[in-house]
Design a protein around this motif. Structure first.
Motif, PDB file in Angstrom:
ATOM      1  N   ALA A  71       4.219 -21.030  -7.037  1.00  0.00           N
ATOM      2  CA  ALA A  71       5.079 -20.503  -7.242  1.00  0.00           C
ATOM      3  C   ALA A  71       3.668 -19.199  -7.374  1.00  0.00           C
ATOM      4  O   ALA A  71       2.542 -19.151  -7.311  1.00  0.00           O
ATOM      5  CB  ALA A  71       4.796 -20.772  -8.870  1.00  0.00           C
ATOM      6  N   LEU A  72       4.895 -17.606  -7.327  1.00  0.00           N
ATOM      7  CA  LEU A  72       3.745 -16.529  -7.013  1.00  0.00           C
ATOM      8  C   LEU A  72       3.160 -15.508  -7.526  1.00  0.00           C
ATOM      9  O   LEU A  72       4.702 -15.249  -8.849  1.00  0.00           O
ATOM     10  CB  LEU A  72       4.690 -15.557  -6.102  1.00  0.00           C
ATOM     11  N   PRO A  73       2.202 -15.142  -7.909  1.00  0.00           N
ATOM     12  CA  PRO A  73       1.597 -14.155  -8.669  1.00  0.00           C
ATOM     13  C   PRO A  73       2.837 -12.959  -8.730  1.00  0.00           C
ATOM     14  O   PRO A  73       2.707 -12.218  -8.379  1.00  0.00           O
ATOM     15  CB  PRO A  73       0.216 -13.826  -8.432  1.00  0.00           C
ATOM     16  N   PRO A  74       2.872 -12.968  -9.947  1.00  0.00           N
ATOM     17  CA  PRO A  74       4.028 -11.346 -10.367  1.00  0.00           C
ATOM     18  C   PRO A  74       3.084 -10.125  -9.706  1.00  0.00           C
ATOM     19  O   PRO A  74       4.660  -9.279  -9.342  1.00  0.00           O
ATOM     20  CB  PRO A  74       4.973 -11.767 -11.809  1.00  0.00           C
ATOM     21  N   HIS A  75       2.316  -9.407  -9.770  1.00  0.00           N
ATOM     22  CA  HIS A  75       0.892  -8.863  -9.788  1.00  0.00           C
ATOM     23  C   HIS A  75       1.564  -8.439  -7.945  1.00  0.00           C
ATOM     24  O   HIS A  75       1.386  -7.641  -7.543  1.00  0.00           O
ATOM     25  CB  HIS A  75      -0.013  -8.806 -10.280  1.00  0.00           C
ATOM     26  N   GLY A  76       1.970  -9.698  -7.244  1.00  0.00           N
ATOM     27  CA  GLY A  76       1.711  -9.642  -5.200  1.00  0.00           C
ATOM     28  C   GLY A  76       3.865  -9.039  -5.237  1.00  0.00           C
ATOM     29  O   GLY A  76       3.448  -9.302  -4.024  1.00  0.00           O
ATOM     30  N   VAL A  77       4.233  -8.933  -5.703  1.00  0.00           N
ATOM     31  CA  VAL A  77       5.169  -9.088  -5.103  1.00  0.00           C
ATOM     32  C   VAL A  77       5.959  -7.514  -5.396  1.00  0.00           C
ATOM     33  O   VAL A  77       6.013  -6.887  -6.794  1.00  0.00           O
ATOM     34  CB  VAL A  77       6.648 -10.157  -6.386  1.00  0.00           C
ATOM     35  N   TRP A  78       6.729  -7.169  -4.313  1.00  0.00           N
ATOM     36  CA  TRP A  78       6.988  -5.519  -4.366  1.00  0.00           C
ATOM     37  C   TRP A  78       7.978  -5.356  -3.720  1.00  0.00           C
ATOM     38  O   TRP A  78       8.864  -6.111  -2.915  1.00  0.00           O
ATOM     39  CB  TRP A  78       5.675  -4.771  -3.177  1.00  0.00           C
ATOM     40  N   ALA A  79       8.748  -4.436  -4.111  1.00  0.00           N
ATOM     41  CA  ALA A  79      10.099  -4.086  -3.869  1.00  0.00           C
ATOM     42  C   ALA A  79       9.962  -2.868  -2.504  1.00  0.00           C
ATOM     43  O   ALA A  79       8.759  -2.081  -2.520  1.00  0.00           O
ATOM     44  CB  ALA A  79      10.671  -2.857  -4.872  1.00  0.00           C
ATOM     45  N   SER A  80      10.932  -3.211  -1.745  1.00  0.00           N
ATOM     46  CA  SER A  80       9.753  -2.460  -0.568  1.00  0.00           C
ATOM     47  C   SER A  80      11.137  -0.640  -0.002  1.00  0.00           C
ATOM     48  O   SER A  80      12.518  -0.564  -1.063  1.00  0.00           O
ATOM     49  CB  SER A  80      11.347  -2.975   0.542  1.00  0.00           C
ATOM     50  N   PRO A  81      10.309   0.371   0.489  1.00  0.00           N
ATOM     51  CA  PRO A  81       9.421   0.061   1.056  1.00  0.00           C
ATOM     52  C   PRO A  81       8.307   0.147  -0.303  1.00  0.00           C
ATOM     53  O   PRO A  81       7.503   0.370  -1.290  1.00  0.00           O
ATOM     54  CB  PRO A  81       9.361   1.164   2.021  1.00  0.00           C
ATOM     55  N   ALA A  82       6.782  -0.701   1.108  1.00  0.00           N
ATOM     56  CA  ALA A  82       5.433  -0.933  -0.502  1.00  0.00           C
ATOM     57  C   ALA A  82       4.510  -0.559   0.041  1.00  0.00           C
ATOM     58  O   ALA A  82       5.052  -0.120   1.159  1.00  0.00           O
ATOM     59  CB  ALA A  82       5.814  -2.731  -0.506  1.00  0.00           C
ATOM     60  N   ASP A  83       3.367  -0.307  -0.940  1.00  0.00           N
ATOM     61  CA  ASP A  83       2.175   0.101   0.379  1.00  0.00           C
ATOM     62  C   ASP A  83       1.442  -1.080  -0.011  1.00  0.00           C
ATOM     63  O   ASP A  83       0.652  -0.756  -1.715  1.00  0.00           O
ATOM     64  CB  ASP A  83       2.349   1.990  -0.568  1.00  0.00           C
ATOM     65  N   ALA A  84       1.076  -1.372   0.542  1.00  0.00           N
ATOM     66  CA  ALA A  84      -0.070  -2.238   0.282  1.00  0.00           C
ATOM     67  C   ALA A  84      -1.679  -1.919   1.467  1.00  0.00           C
ATOM     68  O   ALA A  84      -2.547  -3.464   0.867  1.00  0.00           O
ATOM     69  CB  ALA A  84       0.042  -3.520   1.306  1.00  0.00           C
ATOM     70  N   ARG A  85      -2.073  -1.029   1.580  1.00  0.00           N
ATOM     71  CA  ARG A  85      -2.971  -0.054   1.449  1.00  0.00           C
ATOM     72  C   ARG A  85      -4.243  -0.450   0.971  1.00  0.00           C
ATOM     73  O   ARG A  85      -5.293  -0.735   1.184  1.00  0.00           O
ATOM     74  CB  ARG A  85      -3.017   1.243   2.056  1.00  0.00           C
ATOM     75  N   LYS A  86      -4.264  -0.739  -0.081  1.00  0.00           N
ATOM     76  CA  LYS A  86      -5.091  -0.878  -1.099  1.00  0.00           C
ATOM     77  C   LYS A  86      -5.131  -2.317  -2.000  1.00  0.00           C
ATOM     78  O   LYS A  86      -6.329  -3.134  -2.282  1.00  0.00           O
ATOM     79  CB  LYS A  86      -4.842  -0.638  -3.084  1.00  0.00           C
ATOM     80  N   TRP A  87      -4.766  -3.597  -1.412  1.00  0.00           N
ATOM     81  CA  TRP A  87      -4.963  -4.733  -1.432  1.00  0.00           C
ATOM     82  C   TRP A  87      -5.422  -5.339  -1.018  1.00  0.00           C
ATOM     83  O   TRP A  87      -6.126  -5.344   0.746  1.00  0.00           O
ATOM     84  CB  TRP A  87      -3.102  -5.553  -0.925  1.00  0.00           C
ATOM     85  N   PRO A  88      -6.583  -6.114  -1.328  1.00  0.00           N
ATOM     86  CA  PRO A  88      -7.634  -6.853  -0.387  1.00  0.00           C
ATOM     87  C   PRO A  88      -7.190  -7.759   0.089  1.00  0.00           C
ATOM     88  O   PRO A  88      -7.703  -9.531  -0.022  1.00  0.00           O
ATOM     89  CB  PRO A  88      -8.175  -7.798  -1.580  1.00  0.00           C
ATOM     90  N   PHE A  89      -7.056  -8.117   1.798  1.00  0.00           N
ATOM     91  CA  PHE A  89      -6.494  -8.808   2.579  1.00  0.00           C
ATOM     92  C   PHE A  89      -7.428  -9.197   3.457  1.00  0.00           C
ATOM     93  O   PHE A  89      -8.517  -8.201   3.572  1.00  0.00           O
ATOM     94  CB  PHE A  89      -5.504  -8.570   3.659  1.00  0.00           C
ATOM     95  N   HIS A  90      -7.622 -10.474   4.050  1.00  0.00           N
ATOM     96  CA  HIS A  90      -8.294 -11.230   4.665  1.00  0.00           C
ATOM     97  C   HIS A  90      -7.786 -11.300   5.786  1.00  0.00           C
ATOM     98  O   HIS A  90      -7.988 -11.736   6.993  1.00  0.00           O
ATOM     99  CB  HIS A  90      -8.954 -12.281   4.619  1.00  0.00           C
ATOM    100  N   LEU A  91      -6.702 -11.394   5.872  1.00  0.00           N
ATOM    101  CA  LEU A  91      -5.689 -11.815   7.065  1.00  0.00           C
ATOM    102  C   LEU A  91      -4.563 -11.017   6.723  1.00  0.00           C
ATOM    103  O   LEU A  91      -4.035 -11.266   5.648  1.00  0.00           O
ATOM    104  CB  LEU A  91      -5.728 -13.582   7.073  1.00  0.00           C
ATOM    105  N   ARG A  92      -3.659 -10.673   7.569  1.00  0.00           N
ATOM    106  CA  ARG A  92      -2.648  -9.901   7.309  1.00  0.00           C
ATOM    107  C   ARG A  92      -1.195 -10.902   8.381  1.00  0.00           C
ATOM    108  O   ARG A  92      -1.032 -10.423   9.210  1.00  0.00           O
ATOM    109  CB  ARG A  92      -2.533  -8.787   7.237  1.00  0.00           C
ATOM    110  N   GLY A  93      -0.988 -11.531   8.034  1.00  0.00           N
ATOM    111  CA  GLY A  93       0.334 -12.401   8.856  1.00  0.00           C
ATOM    112  C   GLY A  93       1.712 -12.310   8.414  1.00  0.00           C
ATOM    113  O   GLY A  93       1.569 -10.958   7.210  1.00  0.00           O
TER     114      GLY A  93
END
Length: 256
Positions: A75-97
């Motif tokens: 089950a996925l956290p709702p705050h991490g589900v975005w409509a396209s086009p999305a801007d993820a530049r402020k999201w704290p990624f360690h990996l970007r697969g």
């Protein structure tokens, strides 16, 4: 402290502080323990606190490497589900697969009794919409994709975020002929044909619905499941613009 509680605490701390943590130590004994960790992290972080009692979360991932493998779900956290086009530049990624996928949307409520009776054909009739999705793969484990399989399952099967394109009406397709075109930053365009590991994204539906309805939860109409990668797992970098296009279905975009 049990291994489940310890794993929950370490994953919660990693998420809260934007850090990774070693997956070493006592290993989770089985998939049930990994799913218990998923649920414990969700409770601790309040991901699904607003849902009515007995309602399953609204967004999921499900899949596996082959039809013979045991499928896994999260089950996925709702705050991490975005409509396209999305801007993820402020999201704290360690990996970007990057996983280019097709997401499916239910048209009807499903409870445990109904889920238990479903095969792929019957489950497919419960789908009214599909869209292109980009799953951004990430890990809270220091070992990242080299962490033990059950540790990755406990960490939402290495989920980072999900981007959904515009919905279109679901209709049967020749999935073996379906094209998938992926662009990541300045990397060469990647194109795939018929490369879904299960041959049909709807193959996940019966196992996913039986999992999601455990404990008496009802999966409501409108619930979305993303169904597994068509492109393997190419890696992106901060600053990359990523697009995934499935001709005849749609196109999703995210700026990293």
């Amino acid at each position: 402290m049990s291994i489940i509680d310890d794993t929950v605490n370490r994953l919660v701390a990693a998420r809260r502080h934007g850090q990774t943590t070693p997956a070493g130590g006592a290993a989770l004994p089985d998939a049930d323990a990994a799913y218990a960790v998923q649920a414990g992290v969700g409770r601790a972080l309040g991901w699904f606190a607003g849902l009515p009692a007995g309602t399953a979360p609204h967004h999921w991932k499900s899949g596996g490497p082959s039809r013979q493998a045991t499928l896994t779900h999260a089950a996925l956290p709702p705050h991490g589900v975005w409509a396209s086009p999305a801007d993820a530049r402020k999201w704290p990624f360690h990996l970007r697969g990057i996983e280019a996928e097709v997401a499916l949307r239910l048209s009807q409520d499903v409870d445990a009794e109904r889920a238990a009776s479903l095969d792929v054909t019957a489950a497919t009739r419960l789908v009214d919409g599909m869209c292109v999705s980009i799953e951004l793969v990430d890990s809270r484990w220091a070992e990242a994709l080299d962490a033990p399989a059950l540790a990755k399952l406990a960490d939402l099967q290495s989920h980072g975020a999900l981007v959904l394109s515009t919905w279109t009406t679901f209709a049967p397709r020749d999935w073996a002929a379906q094209r998938c075109i992926v662009n990541i930053g300045k990397q060469p365009t990647m194109e795939f044909v018929g490369t879904h590991s299960l041959g049909d994204p709807a193959f996940v539906l019966p196992a996913w619905l039986r999992h999601a309805t455990q404990g008496g939860a009802v999966v409501r109409a409108g619930t979305v499941v993303t169904t597994g990668t068509w492109c393997g797992l190419p890696l992106a970098q901060a600053g990359d613009r990523v697009t995934a296009e499935f001709p005849g279905i749609g196109r999703a975009e995210v700026q990293l």
